[in-house]
Scaffold this active site. Structure first.
Site, short mmCIF file in Angstrom:
data_model
loop_
_atom_site.label_atom_id
_atom_site.label_comp_id
_atom_site.label_asym_id
_atom_site.label_seq_id
_atom_site.Cartn_x
_atom_site.Cartn_y
_atom_site.Cartn_z
N ASP A 96 38.37 -11.94 -20.28
CA ASP A 96 39.76 -11.36 -19.88
C ASP A 96 40.07 -10.42 -21.10
O ASP A 96 39.78 -10.92 -22.43
CB ASP A 96 40.95 -12.35 -19.77
N SER A 152 36.33 -5.44 -22.09
CA SER A 152 36.88 -4.76 -20.85
C SER A 152 35.71 -4.87 -19.90
O SER A 152 34.55 -4.66 -20.35
CB SER A 152 37.31 -3.46 -21.28
N SER A 163 42.41 -4.82 -1.66
CA SER A 163 44.03 -4.87 -1.63
C SER A 163 44.44 -4.66 -0.18
O SER A 163 44.00 -3.66 0.26
CB SER A 163 44.69 -4.20 -2.68
N TYR A 178 46.14 3.08 -6.84
CA TYR A 178 45.52 1.71 -6.92
C TYR A 178 44.78 1.68 -5.51
O TYR A 178 43.70 0.98 -5.38
CB TYR A 178 46.53 0.81 -6.99
N ALA A 233 43.39 3.89 -3.65
CA ALA A 233 42.13 4.64 -3.54
C ALA A 233 41.06 3.73 -4.33
O ALA A 233 39.84 3.79 -4.09
CB ALA A 233 42.30 5.92 -4.65
N LYS A 291 41.27 0.64 -4.84
CA LYS A 291 40.63 -0.66 -4.05
C LYS A 291 39.85 -0.31 -2.93
O LYS A 291 39.00 -1.05 -2.58
CB LYS A 291 42.00 -1.29 -3.63
N ARG A 343 51.59 -12.00 -11.94
CA ARG A 343 52.52 -10.84 -12.59
C ARG A 343 52.44 -9.56 -12.09
O ARG A 343 53.09 -8.82 -12.39
CB ARG A 343 51.87 -10.85 -14.21
P1 NAI Z 1 46.87 -10.82 -12.95
O1 NAI Z 1 47.54 -9.41 -13.63
O2 NAI Z 1 47.76 -12.07 -12.93
O3 NAI Z 1 45.46 -10.88 -13.52
C1 NAI Z 1 44.72 -9.87 -13.83
C2 NAI Z 1 43.83 -10.20 -15.12
O4 NAI Z 1 43.00 -9.34 -15.44
C3 NAI Z 1 44.71 -10.25 -16.34
O5 NAI Z 1 44.63 -11.69 -17.02
C4 NAI Z 1 44.44 -9.25 -17.17
O6 NAI Z 1 44.29 -9.38 -18.58
C5 NAI Z 1 42.89 -8.84 -16.75
N1 NAI Z 1 42.44 -7.53 -17.11
C6 NAI Z 1 43.12 -6.43 -16.80
N2 NAI Z 1 42.37 -5.17 -17.27
C7 NAI Z 1 41.10 -5.91 -17.63
C8 NAI Z 1 39.99 -5.00 -18.11
N3 NAI Z 1 39.92 -4.00 -18.51
N4 NAI Z 1 39.00 -6.26 -18.55
C9 NAI Z 1 39.13 -7.35 -18.34
N5 NAI Z 1 40.17 -8.03 -18.09
C10 NAI Z 1 41.18 -7.30 -17.50
O7 NAI Z 1 46.70 -10.25 -11.70
P2 NAI Z 1 46.46 -11.06 -10.32
O8 NAI Z 1 47.29 -10.96 -9.19
O9 NAI Z 1 45.70 -12.06 -10.36
O10 NAI Z 1 45.16 -9.95 -9.98
C11 NAI Z 1 43.93 -10.35 -9.59
C12 NAI Z 1 43.13 -9.26 -8.72
O11 NAI Z 1 43.44 -9.41 -7.59
C13 NAI Z 1 43.47 -7.70 -9.28
O12 NAI Z 1 42.22 -7.02 -9.07
C14 NAI Z 1 44.52 -7.18 -8.46
O13 NAI Z 1 44.49 -5.99 -8.25
C15 NAI Z 1 44.09 -8.01 -7.03
N6 NAI Z 1 45.08 -8.13 -6.02
C16 NAI Z 1 45.96 -9.09 -6.31
C17 NAI Z 1 46.97 -9.32 -5.44
C18 NAI Z 1 48.03 -10.19 -5.50
O14 NAI Z 1 48.83 -10.28 -4.55
N7 NAI Z 1 48.32 -10.92 -6.55
C19 NAI Z 1 47.05 -8.38 -4.12
C20 NAI Z 1 45.81 -7.73 -3.92
C21 NAI Z 1 44.97 -7.27 -5.02
#
Ligand code: NAI
Length: 319
Positions: A39, A74, A150, A163, A165, A167, A198
């Protein structure tokens, strides 16, 4: 039913310091896997960084008796994350591309920076990390990869063109990685989650947010990454304790000319439009090869003059 275990397996979860990634990391560790908790620890919009998010989850896993190591790179430097797995555990078996950010704006307000950063984290990050893991998987004739798409990509969502695009790009990436990996027992599947995190806290009503716990999706992802799961190239939507496969439906369509020498006219397209868009008897094609087979059948019909669609339109008949 015996427990599905991951003993001896090394699992890399990107963006595992919070939300969905954290629940994946905890579940894999509880089933015996050694986990790389990656992370960057930045903000929801991709700005900043911190080691805290990954460290917290590693501590959580260790407190519960599991094995994990933190990685703060990253995903755009995915090779460094895979190196962390190799340096600490000597192998990698499962890669969950999960890290993600949002920079929501209506289409006309998206800046180049908003666009580039979203593509970099989601699409390039998954490409870099997967490309670094692929030779390791190939050598050991085993690998399981997850891409995270997504519903915003599959169906669109106001304010998320950048986003969406990225996904949908991940769906294309996974489709081809699945084909190239198949012969080495490398499977690549796509999860389309809906969960409280978040990223969704300000767009979901509070009662829905409460009900859509990310832990409910982790078992779906874990099963897709188990050696007993033969699924490859699938899009699995999941949320709230439900999961289902998505496929692209293609209409039966219409042949737009009467023979091989005739051109296609705009007027025929207009005339046959209802047939072109009628998905009632549509099919989900499984590969590009099936597309070619279907086109060869069309050409065969044109060659034989066996074209019902235009003739029927002209006769006013249904079939
Ligand atoms: P989140 O924000 O809780 O978790 C995402 C994590 O990725 C964060 O801890 C962040 O620090 C980390 N991160 C961001 N950029 C980074 C990078 N460049 N390198 C390493 N780590 C990085 O969000 P969530 O909801 O858990 O999302 C997880 C995945 O699921 C994402 O890809 C999101 O787009 C996808 N997603 C989530 C949905 C939802 O309903 N929560 C819906 C559709 C997709």
């Amino acid at each position: 039913m015996s427990d599905l275990r991951f003993d001896g397996r090394v699992v890399v979860v990107t963006g595992a310091g919070a939300g969905l990634g954290r629940t994946y990391a905890l579940l894999f560790a509880s089933r015996g896997a050694k986990v790389v908790v990656n992370d960057l620890g930045g903000g929801r919009d991709g700005d900043g960084k911190s080691s805290k998010a990954a460290d917290n989850v590693v501590n959580e896993i260790k407190t519960r008796g599991g094995t994990a190591v933190a990685d703060y790179n990253s995903v755009v430097e995915g090779e460094k994350i895979i190196k962390t797995a190799i340096d600490n555990f000597g192998r990698v078996d499962v890669l969950i591309n999960n890290a993600g950010i949002l920079r929501d704006k209506s289409f006309m307000k998206i800046t180049d920076h908003d666009w580039d950063l979203i593509q970099a984290v989601h699409l390039k990050g998954s490409f870099k990390t997967t490309q670094a893991a692929f030779p390791v998987f190939k050598k050991q004739n085993y690998g399981r990869i997850i891409m995270t798409a997504s519903t915003s990509g599959l169906y669109g969502n106001f304010g998320q063109a950048n986003y969406s695009a990225a996904k949908m790009g991940l769906v294309g990436l996974a489709n081809t990685v699945a084909i190239e990996g198949e012969r080495y027992n490398i499977h690549c599947n796509i999860i389309v989650p809906t969960a409280a995190s978040r990223l969704t806290q300000d767009i979901m009503p509070p009662d829905l947010f409460e009900a859509l716990k990310p832990d409910l999706i982790a078992p779906v992802v874990a099963y897709l990454c188990h050696e007993s799961c033969l699924e490859n190239g699938a899009i699995i939507e999941s949320g709230g304790g439900w999961a289902g496969k998505c496929q692209i439906l293609r209409a039966n369509g219409a042949i737009l000319r009467k023979n091989l020498t005739e051109d296609v006219s705009i007027e025929n397209v207009q005339k046959l439009w209802e047939q072109i868009i009628d998905t009632k008897n549509g099919k989900c094609l499984g590969s590009g090869r099936e597309v070619v087979i279907a086109l060869v059948e069309v050409l065969e019909k044109l060659r034989n003059g066996d074209i019902k669609s235009i003739q029927n339109e002209e006769d006013g008949t249904d079939e």
